[in-house]
Design a protein around this motif. Sequence first.
Motif, PDB file in Angstrom:
ATOM      1  N   LEU A   1      61.567  26.096  36.647  1.00 16.30           N
ATOM      2  CA  LEU A   1      61.117  27.479  36.786  1.00 16.30           C
ATOM      3  C   LEU A   1      60.847  28.147  35.441  1.00 16.30           C
ATOM      4  O   LEU A   1      60.664  29.380  35.366  1.00 16.30           O
ATOM      5  CB  LEU A   1      62.148  28.286  37.563  1.00 16.30           C
TER       6      LEU A   1
ATOM      7  N   HIS B   1      58.082  31.106  39.343  1.00 15.81           N
ATOM      8  CA  HIS B   1      58.204  30.635  37.967  1.00 15.81           C
ATOM      9  C   HIS B   1      58.415  31.834  37.045  1.00 15.81           C
ATOM     10  O   HIS B   1      58.099  32.979  37.398  1.00 15.81           O
ATOM     11  CB  HIS B   1      56.947  29.856  37.572  1.00 15.81           C
TER      12      HIS B   1
ATOM     13  N   VAL C   1      55.904  27.946  42.506  1.00 15.65           N
ATOM     14  CA  VAL C   1      56.116  26.488  42.395  1.00 15.65           C
ATOM     15  C   VAL C   1      56.462  25.942  43.777  1.00 15.65           C
ATOM     16  O   VAL C   1      57.419  26.413  44.405  1.00 15.65           O
ATOM     17  CB  VAL C   1      57.251  26.148  41.399  1.00 15.65           C
TER      18      VAL C   1
END
Length: 931
Positions: A603, A651, A657
């Motif tokens: 992340l 992220h 993501v």
Amino acid sequence: MTGSAEVGDISVAERAELARLRQIISTGPAGFVAIDADGIVRTWNDSATRLLGWETGEIVGRPLTELLIPAELRAVHTAGMARYLASGEPKLIGKPVSLPALHRDGHRVELEFTIWPSWVGGDRRFYAFMRDMSEQRAADERVARHTRVLLSTIEAQRAVTAAAHDRDEALRVAADRALTAFPSATGAVVETATGEIAGAGTLTGALPGSLGRAALTGRSAVRCDDTGTDDRIDREACRRTGVRSMCVAPLYGGDTLVGAIRVVSGEPGAFDEVDVHHLELLAASLASSLMHVDDYARNTTLLAERTAALEALEVSDARFRLTFENSPLGLALSSVDERTFGRYLQVNPALTALTGYSAEELLRMSFHDLQHPEDVALTENALRQMITTGPDSVRAERRYLHKDGHTIAVSIRVAVVRGGDGAPSYAVVQVEDVTAQRAADARLHRQATLLELIPAAVIVRRLDGTVLWWNSGARSLYGWTSQAAHGRRVHRLLGTVFENGSAAQQQAALTEDGHWNGQVQHLTAAGRMVTVLSRQVVHRDGDGDVEVLEINTDVTAARAAEQALALNEQRFRAQFTHSAVGQLIRALDGSLIAVNQAFARMLGRRVEDMVGRVIDTELLDRDELAYAHNEIAGLFAGDAASYTHETRLRHADGHWVDVEATVSLVRNAQDRPRHLIVVVTDISQRRIAERARDHAAAALAERNTALEVANQLKLDIIGMLGHEISNPLSAILGYSDLLADDLEAGSPTATAVTVISRQAQRLDEIVREVLSMVSIDAGNLSAVRGEVSLHAGIAQALESTGATGVPVTGPDVTLRFNPGHLQQVLVNLLANAARYAGGATAVRIEPATGGRVLLHVEDHGPGVPRELRPRLFDRLTRAERDAGAVRGTGLGLGLYIVRSLARANHGEVRHEPYPSGGSIFTLEAEAVASA
């Protein structure tokens, strides 16, 4: 004694007595000779004639020195006579002395002389009785040979037992000792039932043949006097190794076959019956040693103690008697003659001390008198069985009656010694007093009754680890019965592994401090390792015996739980921290307790920045909150242990993501929810790959269609070329045959035409194989099967390949097979053998079960390489070694076509190596049932 002066003044009675004396001397069994002071023979009896061949009339009146005394002794004899006549000093007078004498025919005879002088009225005479020593010397030699046999057997057993800690070394020593024990042997080998072989001298491996099997079957030694004429052995193997005679004996430990021992010689007839008996004694000794190889220390000590009285036999018979007399164990030689069966022939002082009887008393007794009446029948039956059927040695425990009346517990070992003809000569009895040991065992049993009640494992052992006793707790823990464990070393039996320290440190603590405590690992009979807390203390009784009391408590479960907990914690920390997959621990309120580096990196964040954040509101897609809330409720309720779903996480730079998350609920000891463990995998690239996969799959389908069209075109072109080549090829073959008939053999033109014909035939063979391959690949191969004679088909194929000299065995069978296919299969197999193996050596027909028949084509060539065998029948397969040496398709297409034709006719083709080198190709086909 024959002159009238000697008898002129004696009475009639004295004359009669003198006549009787002369008659006794003349006809007595011993040779008698009388000489005067000049060495002239004056008296010579019939027994002397039988000994030395001289008649009385031939020798009386002639010099003794010239006729009877060997040339090199005549000067000594003359000097001795002169010395005695001058001084009267006797040297050989009145003493039995062994000297050589010359026979009338010139050969030497070893005689025992007893000489004494006489003189009457100044007339000196010398008289001598002569006795032939040849029989005595032969008897002495037999005794000496038996002594050497017994000595070498004992020495071999001692040497093998000394090397018993190393099985390979023990076998090598056994072979070396066997070679040393037989002066005429040039090689020896020991073979075990498990395939181990140890050789010495010129023999390093086994010799095939039935001689060894005969020895094993008969359980006795077998002799071969000449390997060049004996059908029981492999003559070729013996010729290669230079073996001309041999002797083989089985190694049996009771009813268990241990192996066999073999001695060989480069000369025929090197071994006799005494050697056979010697080898049997040696084999019995070696078998016993090899059977107890794991217990080498105790056996070595026991052997040293019980053979101490016999080791001196290596020097001389006198040393043997000295050792016999000074042995600490009771020893006796016992008669096996039926008239004096069991009578003691010789006893040593140790036996007299043990029984209380003197040697003179024991020599008038037998085991019937010495043993307890209840044991006599057992001993007699065992001894008679040893004499008749074997074994040659037994060991047992008996009761002896002391002279003062009390009973002695003894351990006896009896061995039967046999002569050169195999007949028993006498029995050697070895006796050891075990009364004290029995008493110690009884005392130990009383103590064991108390220790048996302890639930922990209790072991009583010696300082060297030898187990004397253990209780039911030890049986339950280790799985070994008391009988199985008794007498064995505890560390060897249980495979002891010390967690701290070593066996040497434990031994030092017991010796110096008298106690030792610690944890060790033991191996049970079932193969399971257990951890025990061992407490050991040394006990010394009034007799000076030292024993160790060992109490072992099983702590395996507790130890395993501690280790498992620590290991799991360590593994979890390592896995969580270093895992390449994102992982996090989430509190029930949604806050992050811990995250690993992989999750933070996924992340775009740092680990320390993420701990304490609430994942539901800060990282998770809000559209997924309801689904996650519902699934976590199911985990709380126990509907499932975990769930997996795909979602999105934010992220650090703001983009989403794609991830796959597996959520598991962790509960505390009271089964209440504690926290959640989430394993997160970034599937962004997978999502991209899935889309690319879908596009690639569509493109691949289009290419497969194009390849199928191209492959079909290839098959059509190959088939067309094959048919187009066949027509001009047939013309070339036909016209080359016509030209060959019209040309002179050996001319350059005829040679060229022969080359053209041979190459055209090869090309024709290639075309036919390519066309067959095209049919097979196209799936157009079919077989119209008919009934064909296998013998006729084989004969036609042999004629076609020019191999008419190959032998064909087995009954004729009618096959259900396409005749053309059968010919192609047989010709290809025979041609394949000709190319790669120098030609087929045999064709065998073998009926099989289920209406099948097997046809074997055998060759003795180099064989198929091992790495090629799995793909032998694949298309275009050939060994690298044959690539440049053999031309044509060969293994490339031939065997591929053979298998395809066989399977089209409901058959099969297989390959297997020939046992002595080469190959066997087997065609399995369906036989026509007989009416």
